[in-house]
Design a protein around this motif. Structure first.
Motif, PDB file in Angstrom:
ATOM      1  N   ASP A 153       0.853  -1.174   0.000  1.00  0.00           N
ATOM      2  CA  ASP A 153       0.000   0.000   0.000  1.00  0.00           C
ATOM      3  C   ASP A 153       0.899   1.237   0.000  1.00  0.00           C
ATOM      4  OD1 ASP A 153      -2.329   1.537   0.068  1.00  0.00           O
ATOM      5  OD2 ASP A 153      -3.182   0.467   1.782  1.00  0.00           O
ATOM      6  N   THR A 154       0.276   2.383  -0.053  1.00  0.00           N
ATOM      7  CA  THR A 154       1.006   3.633   0.135  1.00  0.00           C
ATOM      8  C   THR A 154       0.938   4.011   1.611  1.00  0.00           C
ATOM      9  OG1 THR A 154      -0.890   5.109  -0.121  1.00  0.00           O
ATOM     10  CG2 THR A 154       0.211   4.372  -2.149  1.00  0.00           C
ATOM     11  N   HIS A 155       1.567   5.111   1.953  1.00  0.00           N
ATOM     12  CA  HIS A 155       1.548   5.577   3.347  1.00  0.00           C
ATOM     13  C   HIS A 155       0.135   5.937   3.814  1.00  0.00           C
ATOM     14  CE1 HIS A 155       1.564   9.329   1.085  1.00  0.00           C
ATOM     15  NE2 HIS A 155       1.160   9.954   2.182  1.00  0.00           N
ATOM     16  N   LEU A 156      -0.798   6.080   2.890  1.00  0.00           N
ATOM     17  CA  LEU A 156      -2.174   6.421   3.264  1.00  0.00           C
ATOM     18  C   LEU A 156      -2.954   5.209   3.775  1.00  0.00           C
ATOM     19  CD1 LEU A 156      -2.999   8.782   0.262  1.00  0.00           C
ATOM     20  CD2 LEU A 156      -2.324   9.425   2.587  1.00  0.00           C
ATOM     21  N   MET A 157      -2.492   4.012   3.479  1.00  0.00           N
ATOM     22  CA  MET A 157      -3.130   2.762   3.919  1.00  0.00           C
ATOM     23  C   MET A 157      -4.621   2.711   3.580  1.00  0.00           C
ATOM     24  SD  MET A 157      -1.344   1.542   7.506  1.00  0.00           S
ATOM     25  CE  MET A 157      -2.373   0.080   7.523  1.00  0.00           C
ATOM     26  N   THR A 158      -4.981   3.125   2.393  1.00  0.00           N
ATOM     27  CA  THR A 158      -6.391   3.107   1.994  1.00  0.00           C
ATOM     28  C   THR A 158      -6.899   1.693   1.723  1.00  0.00           C
ATOM     29  OG1 THR A 158      -5.738   3.506  -0.302  1.00  0.00           O
ATOM     30  CG2 THR A 158      -6.303   5.436   1.037  1.00  0.00           C
ATOM     31  N   ARG A 159      -5.997   0.748   1.412  1.00  0.00           N
ATOM     32  CA  ARG A 159      -6.398  -0.627   1.092  1.00  0.00           C
ATOM     33  C   ARG A 159      -6.106  -1.618   2.219  1.00  0.00           C
ATOM     34  NH1 ARG A 159      -7.219  -1.890  -4.165  1.00  0.00           N
ATOM     35  NH2 ARG A 159      -6.504  -4.004  -3.756  1.00  0.00           N
ATOM     36  N   THR A 160      -5.278  -1.233   3.169  1.00  0.00           N
ATOM     37  CA  THR A 160      -4.764  -2.219   4.124  1.00  0.00           C
ATOM     38  C   THR A 160      -4.999  -1.825   5.578  1.00  0.00           C
ATOM     39  OG1 THR A 160      -2.594  -1.148   4.003  1.00  0.00           O
ATOM     40  CG2 THR A 160      -2.971  -3.035   2.538  1.00  0.00           C
ATOM     41  N   ALA A 161      -5.980  -0.991   5.837  1.00  0.00           N
ATOM     42  CA  ALA A 161      -6.194  -0.466   7.192  1.00  0.00           C
ATOM     43  C   ALA A 161      -6.500  -1.563   8.205  1.00  0.00           C
ATOM     44  CB  ALA A 161      -7.323   0.559   7.180  1.00  0.00           C
ATOM     45  N   ARG A 162      -7.001  -2.705   7.756  1.00  0.00           N
ATOM     46  CA  ARG A 162      -7.362  -3.777   8.688  1.00  0.00           C
ATOM     47  C   ARG A 162      -6.290  -4.844   8.816  1.00  0.00           C
ATOM     48  NH1 ARG A 162     -13.806  -4.814   7.314  1.00  0.00           N
ATOM     49  NH2 ARG A 162     -14.522  -2.686   7.763  1.00  0.00           N
ATOM     50  N   GLU A 163      -5.200  -4.680   8.124  1.00  0.00           N
ATOM     51  CA  GLU A 163      -4.128  -5.673   8.200  1.00  0.00           C
ATOM     52  C   GLU A 163      -3.504  -5.698   9.595  1.00  0.00           C
ATOM     53  OE1 GLU A 163      -3.316  -7.906   6.096  1.00  0.00           O
ATOM     54  OE2 GLU A 163      -4.143  -7.210   4.185  1.00  0.00           O
ATOM     55  N   GLU A 164      -3.151  -6.903  10.042  1.00  0.00           N
ATOM     56  CA  GLU A 164      -2.453  -7.078  11.315  1.00  0.00           C
ATOM     57  C   GLU A 164      -1.173  -7.868  11.039  1.00  0.00           C
ATOM     58  OE1 GLU A 164      -5.232  -8.858  13.997  1.00  0.00           O
ATOM     59  OE2 GLU A 164      -6.582  -7.122  13.955  1.00  0.00           O
ATOM     60  N   PRO A 165      -0.176  -7.199  10.465  1.00  0.00           N
ATOM     61  CA  PRO A 165       1.039  -7.884  10.022  1.00  0.00           C
ATOM     62  C   PRO A 165       1.962  -8.261  11.177  1.00  0.00           C
ATOM     63  CG  PRO A 165       1.283  -5.541   9.708  1.00  0.00           C
ATOM     64  CD  PRO A 165      -0.136  -5.756  10.171  1.00  0.00           C
ATOM     65  N   VAL A 166       2.805  -9.250  10.909  1.00  0.00           N
ATOM     66  CA  VAL A 166       3.888  -9.550  11.852  1.00  0.00           C
ATOM     67  C   VAL A 166       5.118  -8.723  11.511  1.00  0.00           C
ATOM     68  CG1 VAL A 166       3.039 -11.895  12.187  1.00  0.00           C
ATOM     69  CG2 VAL A 166       4.845 -11.489  10.513  1.00  0.00           C
ATOM     70  N   LEU A 167       5.176  -8.239  10.256  1.00  0.00           N
ATOM     71  CA  LEU A 167       6.295  -7.436   9.791  1.00  0.00           C
ATOM     72  C   LEU A 167       5.751  -6.216   9.059  1.00  0.00           C
ATOM     73  CD1 LEU A 167       9.360  -7.032   9.235  1.00  0.00           C
ATOM     74  CD2 LEU A 167       9.034  -8.401   7.152  1.00  0.00           C
ATOM     75  N   LEU A 168       6.199  -5.041   9.464  1.00  0.00           N
ATOM     76  CA  LEU A 168       5.827  -3.778   8.823  1.00  0.00           C
ATOM     77  C   LEU A 168       7.082  -3.145   8.250  1.00  0.00           C
ATOM     78  CD1 LEU A 168       3.328  -2.211  11.361  1.00  0.00           C
ATOM     79  CD2 LEU A 168       3.028  -2.087   8.896  1.00  0.00           C
ATOM     80  N   VAL A 169       7.061  -2.846   6.955  1.00  0.00           N
ATOM     81  CA  VAL A 169       8.205  -2.205   6.313  1.00  0.00           C
ATOM     82  C   VAL A 169       7.714  -0.941   5.634  1.00  0.00           C
ATOM     83  CG1 VAL A 169      10.123  -2.469   4.695  1.00  0.00           C
ATOM     84  CG2 VAL A 169       9.222  -4.493   5.878  1.00  0.00           C
ATOM     85  N   PRO A 200      -0.659  -8.658  18.853  1.00  0.00           N
ATOM     86  CA  PRO A 200       0.779  -8.953  18.968  1.00  0.00           C
ATOM     87  C   PRO A 200       1.614  -7.850  18.308  1.00  0.00           C
ATOM     88  CG  PRO A 200      -0.432 -10.906  18.272  1.00  0.00           C
ATOM     89  CD  PRO A 200      -1.402  -9.758  18.206  1.00  0.00           C
ATOM     90  N   ALA A 201       2.719  -7.515  18.959  1.00  0.00           N
ATOM     91  CA  ALA A 201       3.580  -6.445  18.438  1.00  0.00           C
ATOM     92  C   ALA A 201       4.308  -6.902  17.179  1.00  0.00           C
ATOM     93  CB  ALA A 201       4.588  -6.025  19.498  1.00  0.00           C
ATOM     94  N   PRO A 202       4.196  -6.159  16.084  1.00  0.00           N
ATOM     95  CA  PRO A 202       4.938  -6.518  14.877  1.00  0.00           C
ATOM     96  C   PRO A 202       6.395  -6.070  14.977  1.00  0.00           C
ATOM     97  CG  PRO A 202       3.735  -4.499  14.492  1.00  0.00           C
ATOM     98  CD  PRO A 202       3.374  -4.948  15.888  1.00  0.00           C
ATOM     99  N   VAL A 203       7.216  -6.599  14.107  1.00  0.00           N
ATOM    100  CA  VAL A 203       8.562  -6.074  13.899  1.00  0.00           C
ATOM    101  C   VAL A 203       8.430  -4.953  12.870  1.00  0.00           C
ATOM    102  CG1 VAL A 203      10.860  -6.576  12.982  1.00  0.00           C
ATOM    103  CG2 VAL A 203       9.713  -8.234  14.477  1.00  0.00           C
ATOM    104  N   VAL A 204       9.079  -3.827  13.120  1.00  0.00           N
ATOM    105  CA  VAL A 204       8.970  -2.674  12.223  1.00  0.00           C
ATOM    106  C   VAL A 204      10.345  -2.359  11.622  1.00  0.00           C
ATOM    107  CG1 VAL A 204       8.343  -0.235  12.005  1.00  0.00           C
ATOM    108  CG2 VAL A 204       7.073  -1.718  13.583  1.00  0.00           C
ATOM    109  N   ILE A 205      10.367  -2.242  10.308  1.00  0.00           N
ATOM    110  CA  ILE A 205      11.579  -1.820   9.597  1.00  0.00           C
ATOM    111  C   ILE A 205      11.236  -0.562   8.815  1.00  0.00           C
ATOM    112  CG2 ILE A 205      13.326  -2.406   7.880  1.00  0.00           C
ATOM    113  CD1 ILE A 205      12.854  -5.355   8.524  1.00  0.00           C
ATOM    114  N   THR A 206      11.951   0.515   9.089  1.00  0.00           N
ATOM    115  CA  THR A 206      11.737   1.750   8.341  1.00  0.00           C
ATOM    116  C   THR A 206      12.997   2.106   7.565  1.00  0.00           C
ATOM    117  OG1 THR A 206      12.361   3.095  10.270  1.00  0.00           O
ATOM    118  CG2 THR A 206      10.028   2.648   9.958  1.00  0.00           C
TER     119      THR A 206
END
Length: 203
Positions: free
Chosen positions: A65-81, A103-109
Motif C-alpha cells: 500500500d502507500t503511506h495512506l493505507m487506503t487498502r490495508t487499514a485492517r491488516e495485522e502484520p507480523v512485519l511492517l516495512v 501482537p507487536a509486529p517487527v517494524v523496519i523503516t
C-alpha cells in the motif's frame, strides 16, 4: 513534476491489486509494505513494494500500500516495512496494534519521515541516509555505511544493499516464528535470502 512511466504504473497497480485482505484459511504471516510520497512523483519509483515477491518466496503473504493505507487499514502484520512517509505510517500502525492488544509486529523503516513517532514495539530497525532523522527507540543503522553509499532518499528503498538487509531481517523473523510455533516454515530454514536484482533506479 514527472510521473511513473507505463511499465512502472502497471507494476504499481498490479501490486496494489494483489494486496487485498487475507483469505480465509491463510496461514502465512503477513508482511505489510508501505511506500512513501515519492510513489506519486518520482520517475519509475516503486519503493518497498518491490520486495513483495521476494518476501512471498520467504513464506510471507505480502500486502502493499502507500503511506495512506487506503487498502490495508485492517491488516495485522507480523512485519511492517515502510519508506519515508510509509515509515512514519508503519510506526503509527504498530502503535495502534499494540494499543488494541494485538501482537507487536517487527517494524523496519527506511529513511523514516521527519516527525515520525518513536518506536512503540520491542523491535524496530531504521535504515537512514545522511540528513534523515533517527527513530527514537529503534536500532538506527546508517544505510550508506551498510552498503548503499550515495543512494538518495527516493531510491534508498530499492537499493539492492538495503533490500538485502531487509530480507535478512525478514528471514530471521520467519525462522524464529517457525521455531516458536514448533511447525515447519513455509520456506526451508536453509533457504537463502532471495537476491534483489539491481535496477536502473536502484544502482
Amino acid at each position: 513534476m514527472t510521473m511513473p512511466d507505463g511499465r512502472a504504473w502497471l507494476l504499481i497497480l498490479g501490486l496494489l491489486a494483489a494486496s487485498g485482505p487475507a483469505r480465509a484459511g491463510e496461514t502465512r504471516p503477513t508482511a505489510l509494505l508501505l511506500d512513501g510520497l515519492f510513489i506519486y512523483v518520482h520517475q519509475a519509483y516503486v519503493g518497498v513494494s518491490a520486495l513483495a515477491p521476494l518476501l512471498e518466496r520467504l513464506g510471507y503473504r505480502a500486502a502493499v500500500d502507500t503511506h495512506l493505507m487506503t487498502r490495508t487499514a485492517r491488516e495485522e502484520p507480523v512485519l511492517l516495512v515502510g519508506h519515508s512517509m510509509g515509515g512514519a505510517t508503519a510506526l503509527k500502525r504498530a502503535r495502534e496494534m499494540v494499543e488494541a492488544g494485538k501482537p507487536a509486529p517487527v517494524v523496519i523503516t527506511i529513511d523514516a519521515a521527519f516527525g515520525s513517532p518513536p518506536c512503540p514495539v520491542p523491535r524496530c530497525v531504521n535504515y537512514y541516509s545522511p540528513g534523515f532523522p533517527k527513530v527514537e527507540g529503534a536500532e538506527n543503522i546508517d544505510a550508506w555505511q551498510a552498503g548503499a553509499f550515495m543512494a538518495n532518499h527516493a531510491l534508498l528503498a530499492t537499493h539492492p544493499a538495503v533490500q538485502r538487509l531487509v530480507l535478512e531481517r525478514a528471514r530471521a523473523l520467519i525462522e524464529e516464528r517457525a521455531v516458536s510455533q514448533a511447525v515447519a516454515p513455509n520456506a526451508p530454514l536453509s533457504a537463502p535470502v532471495p537476491t534483489p536484482r539491481p535496477t536502473a533506479a536502484g544502482r
